[in-house]
Write a protein that holds these residues in place. Structure first.
Motif, PDB file in Angstrom:
ATOM      1  N   VAL A  25     -88.230-134.434  -0.482  1.00 19.31           N
ATOM      2  CA  VAL A  25     -86.788-134.620  -0.517  1.00 19.31           C
ATOM      3  C   VAL A  25     -86.102-133.715  -1.518  1.00 19.31           C
ATOM      4  CG1 VAL A  25     -85.395-136.625   0.059  1.00 19.31           C
ATOM      5  CG2 VAL A  25     -87.562-136.970  -1.020  1.00 19.31           C
ATOM      6  N   GLY A  26     -86.829-133.133  -2.406  1.00 14.47           N
ATOM      7  CA  GLY A  26     -86.257-132.278  -3.429  1.00 14.47           C
ATOM      8  C   GLY A  26     -87.363-131.822  -4.352  1.00 14.47           C
ATOM      9  N   GLY A  27     -86.983-131.137  -5.392  1.00 14.29           N
ATOM     10  CA  GLY A  27     -87.999-130.660  -6.305  1.00 14.29           C
ATOM     11  C   GLY A  27     -87.468-130.498  -7.712  1.00 14.29           C
ATOM     12  N   PHE A  28     -88.381-130.383  -8.640  1.00 16.77           N
ATOM     13  CA  PHE A  28     -88.025-130.142 -10.025  1.00 16.77           C
ATOM     14  C   PHE A  28     -89.116-129.302 -10.660  1.00 16.77           C
ATOM     15  CE2 PHE A  28     -90.895-133.648 -10.388  1.00 16.77           C
ATOM     16  CZ  PHE A  28     -91.574-133.415 -11.572  1.00 16.77           C
ATOM     17  N   ARG A  29     -88.779-128.719 -11.784  1.00 13.17           N
ATOM     18  CA  ARG A  29     -89.745-128.004 -12.607  1.00 13.17           C
ATOM     19  C   ARG A  29     -89.604-128.497 -14.028  1.00 13.17           C
ATOM     20  NH1 ARG A  29     -91.209-121.978 -11.397  1.00 13.17           N
ATOM     21  NH2 ARG A  29     -91.543-122.213  -9.187  1.00 13.17           N
ATOM     22  N   GLN A  38     -85.610-128.339 -14.720  1.00 12.25           N
ATOM     23  CA  GLN A  38     -84.727-127.839 -13.659  1.00 12.25           C
ATOM     24  C   GLN A  38     -84.920-128.800 -12.489  1.00 12.25           C
ATOM     25  OE1 GLN A  38     -86.850-123.980 -13.572  1.00 12.25           O
ATOM     26  NE2 GLN A  38     -84.807-123.081 -13.488  1.00 12.25           N
ATOM     27  N   TRP A  39     -83.846-129.115 -11.792  1.00 13.75           N
ATOM     28  CA  TRP A  39     -84.007-129.949 -10.605  1.00 13.75           C
ATOM     29  C   TRP A  39     -83.122-129.462  -9.484  1.00 13.75           C
ATOM     30  CZ3 TRP A  39     -82.265-135.336 -12.854  1.00 13.75           C
ATOM     31  CH2 TRP A  39     -80.914-135.308 -13.187  1.00 13.75           C
ATOM     32  N   SER A  40     -83.533-129.800  -8.270  1.00 16.00           N
ATOM     33  CA  SER A  40     -82.775-129.411  -7.078  1.00 16.00           C
ATOM     34  C   SER A  40     -81.546-130.308  -6.943  1.00 16.00           C
ATOM     35  CB  SER A  40     -83.649-129.551  -5.831  1.00 16.00           C
ATOM     36  OG  SER A  40     -83.938-130.916  -5.581  1.00 16.00           O
ATOM     37  N   ASP A  41     -80.625-129.885  -6.087  1.00 15.99           N
ATOM     38  CA  ASP A  41     -79.440-130.693  -5.823  1.00 15.99           C
ATOM     39  C   ASP A  41     -79.825-132.071  -5.300  1.00 15.99           C
ATOM     40  OD1 ASP A  41     -77.976-128.495  -6.604  1.00 15.99           O
ATOM     41  OD2 ASP A  41     -77.243-127.999  -4.588  1.00 15.99           O
ATOM     42  N   ALA A  42     -80.866-132.128  -4.458  1.00 17.39           N
ATOM     43  CA  ALA A  42     -81.294-133.415  -3.896  1.00 17.39           C
ATOM     44  C   ALA A  42     -81.802-134.355  -4.987  1.00 17.39           C
ATOM     45  CB  ALA A  42     -82.380-133.199  -2.845  1.00 17.39           C
ATOM     46  N   VAL A  43     -82.525-133.828  -5.971  1.00 16.47           N
ATOM     47  CA  VAL A  43     -83.028-134.669  -7.059  1.00 16.47           C
ATOM     48  C   VAL A  43     -81.874-135.111  -7.961  1.00 16.47           C
ATOM     49  CG1 VAL A  43     -84.551-134.749  -9.077  1.00 16.47           C
ATOM     50  CG2 VAL A  43     -85.356-133.732  -6.944  1.00 16.47           C
ATOM     51  N   ALA A  44     -80.901-134.246  -8.178  1.00 17.88           N
ATOM     52  CA  ALA A  44     -79.712-134.655  -8.942  1.00 17.88           C
ATOM     53  C   ALA A  44     -79.024-135.820  -8.233  1.00 17.88           C
ATOM     54  CB  ALA A  44     -78.743-133.477  -9.093  1.00 17.88           C
ATOM     55  N   ARG A  45     -78.828-135.700  -6.916  1.00 16.50           N
ATOM     56  CA  ARG A  45     -78.195-136.779  -6.141  1.00 16.50           C
ATOM     57  C   ARG A  45     -79.019-138.061  -6.200  1.00 16.50           C
ATOM     58  NH1 ARG A  45     -78.014-132.831  -2.306  1.00 16.50           N
ATOM     59  NH2 ARG A  45     -76.111-131.637  -2.344  1.00 16.50           N
ATOM     60  N   MET A  46     -80.367-137.920  -6.144  1.00 15.85           N
ATOM     61  CA  MET A  46     -81.260-139.070  -6.199  1.00 15.85           C
ATOM     62  C   MET A  46     -81.051-139.855  -7.499  1.00 15.85           C
ATOM     63  SD  MET A  46     -85.415-138.947  -5.853  1.00 15.85           S
ATOM     64  CE  MET A  46     -85.304-137.731  -4.559  1.00 15.85           C
ATOM     65  N   HIS A  47     -80.712-139.150  -8.568  1.00 14.02           N
ATOM     66  CA  HIS A  47     -80.452-139.791  -9.851  1.00 14.02           C
ATOM     67  C   HIS A  47     -78.995-140.255  -9.978  1.00 14.02           C
ATOM     68  CE1 HIS A  47     -84.300-137.983 -10.891  1.00 14.02           C
ATOM     69  NE2 HIS A  47     -84.332-138.812 -11.917  1.00 14.02           N
ATOM     70  N   THR A 108     -97.804-129.123  -7.650  1.00 13.37           N
ATOM     71  CA  THR A 108     -97.855-128.131  -6.591  1.00 13.37           C
ATOM     72  C   THR A 108     -99.085-127.259  -6.759  1.00 13.37           C
ATOM     73  OG1 THR A 108     -96.465-126.649  -7.867  1.00 13.37           O
ATOM     74  CG2 THR A 108     -95.359-128.081  -6.286  1.00 13.37           C
ATOM     75  N   ARG A 109     -99.421-126.538  -5.724  1.00  7.81           N
ATOM     76  CA  ARG A 109    -100.595-125.673  -5.734  1.00  7.81           C
ATOM     77  C   ARG A 109    -100.178-124.236  -5.463  1.00  7.81           C
ATOM     78  NH1 ARG A 109    -105.381-128.314  -5.814  1.00  7.81           N
ATOM     79  NH2 ARG A 109    -105.226-130.559  -5.681  1.00  7.81           N
ATOM     80  N   ASP A 110    -100.964-123.310  -5.978  1.00  5.78           N
ATOM     81  CA  ASP A 110    -100.672-121.895  -5.754  1.00  5.78           C
ATOM     82  C   ASP A 110    -101.258-121.444  -4.414  1.00  5.78           C
ATOM     83  OD1 ASP A 110    -103.402-121.448  -6.142  1.00  5.78           O
ATOM     84  OD2 ASP A 110    -103.137-120.743  -8.200  1.00  5.78           O
ATOM     85  N   ALA A 111    -101.160-120.158  -4.116  1.00  9.17           N
ATOM     86  CA  ALA A 111    -101.618-119.615  -2.833  1.00  9.17           C
ATOM     87  C   ALA A 111    -103.115-119.820  -2.617  1.00  9.17           C
ATOM     88  CB  ALA A 111    -101.267-118.136  -2.741  1.00  9.17           C
ATOM     89  N   SER A 112    -103.886-119.966  -3.697  1.00 10.13           N
ATOM     90  CA  SER A 112    -105.332-120.194  -3.592  1.00 10.13           C
ATOM     91  C   SER A 112    -105.677-121.682  -3.593  1.00 10.13           C
ATOM     92  CB  SER A 112    -106.056-119.513  -4.761  1.00 10.13           C
ATOM     93  OG  SER A 112    -105.820-118.135  -4.746  1.00 10.13           O
ATOM     94  N   ASN A 113    -104.671-122.521  -3.466  1.00 10.99           N
ATOM     95  CA  ASN A 113    -104.812-123.974  -3.450  1.00 10.99           C
ATOM     96  C   ASN A 113    -105.279-124.547  -4.786  1.00 10.99           C
ATOM     97  OD1 ASN A 113    -104.300-126.338  -2.044  1.00 10.99           O
ATOM     98  ND2 ASN A 113    -106.431-126.573  -1.421  1.00 10.99           N
ATOM     99  N   ASN A 114    -105.031-123.841  -5.871  1.00  4.96           N
ATOM    100  CA  ASN A 114    -105.321-124.342  -7.210  1.00  4.96           C
ATOM    101  C   ASN A 114    -104.070-125.019  -7.759  1.00  4.96           C
ATOM    102  OD1 ASN A 114    -107.989-123.248  -7.410  1.00  4.96           O
ATOM    103  ND2 ASN A 114    -107.024-121.239  -7.639  1.00  4.96           N
ATOM    104  N   PRO A 115    -104.234-126.119  -8.502  1.00  2.00           N
ATOM    105  CA  PRO A 115    -103.052-126.770  -9.083  1.00  2.00           C
ATOM    106  C   PRO A 115    -102.314-125.829 -10.027  1.00  2.00           C
ATOM    107  CG  PRO A 115    -105.005-128.160  -9.315  1.00  2.00           C
ATOM    108  CD  PRO A 115    -105.469-126.814  -8.836  1.00  2.00           C
ATOM    109  N   LYS A 116    -100.981-125.803  -9.918  1.00  2.00           N
ATOM    110  CA  LYS A 116    -100.173-125.015 -10.857  1.00  2.00           C
ATOM    111  C   LYS A 116    -100.034-125.810 -12.138  1.00  2.00           C
ATOM    112  CE  LYS A 116     -97.283-122.464  -7.628  1.00  2.00           C
ATOM    113  NZ  LYS A 116     -95.899-122.212  -7.210  1.00  2.00           N
ATOM    114  N   GLU A 117    -100.097-125.130 -13.257  1.00  6.47           N
ATOM    115  CA  GLU A 117     -99.927-125.803 -14.543  1.00  6.47           C
ATOM    116  C   GLU A 117     -98.460-125.833 -14.912  1.00  6.47           C
ATOM    117  OE1 GLU A 117    -102.423-125.262 -17.741  1.00  6.47           O
ATOM    118  OE2 GLU A 117    -104.224-124.959 -16.558  1.00  6.47           O
ATOM    119  N   CYS A 118     -98.093-126.814 -15.716  1.00  7.62           N
ATOM    120  CA  CYS A 118     -96.724-126.944 -16.196  1.00  7.62           C
ATOM    121  C   CYS A 118     -96.478-125.950 -17.301  1.00  7.62           C
ATOM    122  CB  CYS A 118     -96.474-128.350 -16.719  1.00  7.62           C
ATOM    123  SG  CYS A 118     -96.554-129.587 -15.420  1.00  7.62           S
TER     124      CYS A 118
END
Length: 118
Positions: A25-29, A38-47, A108-118
């Motif tokens: 439904v949305g995303g954040f970083r 950072q958050w998407s418009d959908a996540v802002a609306r969700m809050h 989320t995962r990168d192109a090699s299907n490895n978890p992305k770090e924060c």
């Protein structure tokens, strides 16, 4: 099952897809260095906020979590700030009116299907 339009009824959440599978439904970083969000418009609306109306920070984000879920999420964020790494969380969001929204946050995962770090 058809999409439901009684999302604010206070009852159990109903699936909104034929299969009942979760959908994005949305995303954040979260940037652990500098504790920035950072958050998407959908996540802002969700809050409960209009897109662009607020800049998300850790304190208000935690204040929008259900009181029973805050300690776990605060601990998770502390672990991310100190050690990094991917994370997942399941918690309830309280919007600006106090309505509950269930959320499952997955890393989320990168192109090699490895978890992305924060």
């Amino acid at each position: 099952m058809p999409e439901t339009d009684n999302e604010n009824s206070g009852g159990a959440l109903e699936p909104t897809t034929e299969t009942g599978a979760p959908h994005r439904v949305g995303g954040f970083r979260y940037h652990r260095h500098g504790d920035r969000w950072q958050w998407s418009d959908a996540v802002a609306r969700m809050h409960g906020y209009a897109p662009g109306a607020v800049t998300p920070t850790t304190e208000p984000i935690l204040s929008h979590k259900h009181p029973d879920d805050r300690p776990h999420l605060a601990h998770t964020l502390d672990a991310i700030r100190t050690a990094g790494g991917p994370f997942s969380s399941r918690h309830r969001i309280l919007d600006t009116t106090g309505d509950h929204i269930a959320a499952e946050i997955t890393h989320t995962r990168d192109a090699s299907n490895n978890p992305k770090e924060c």
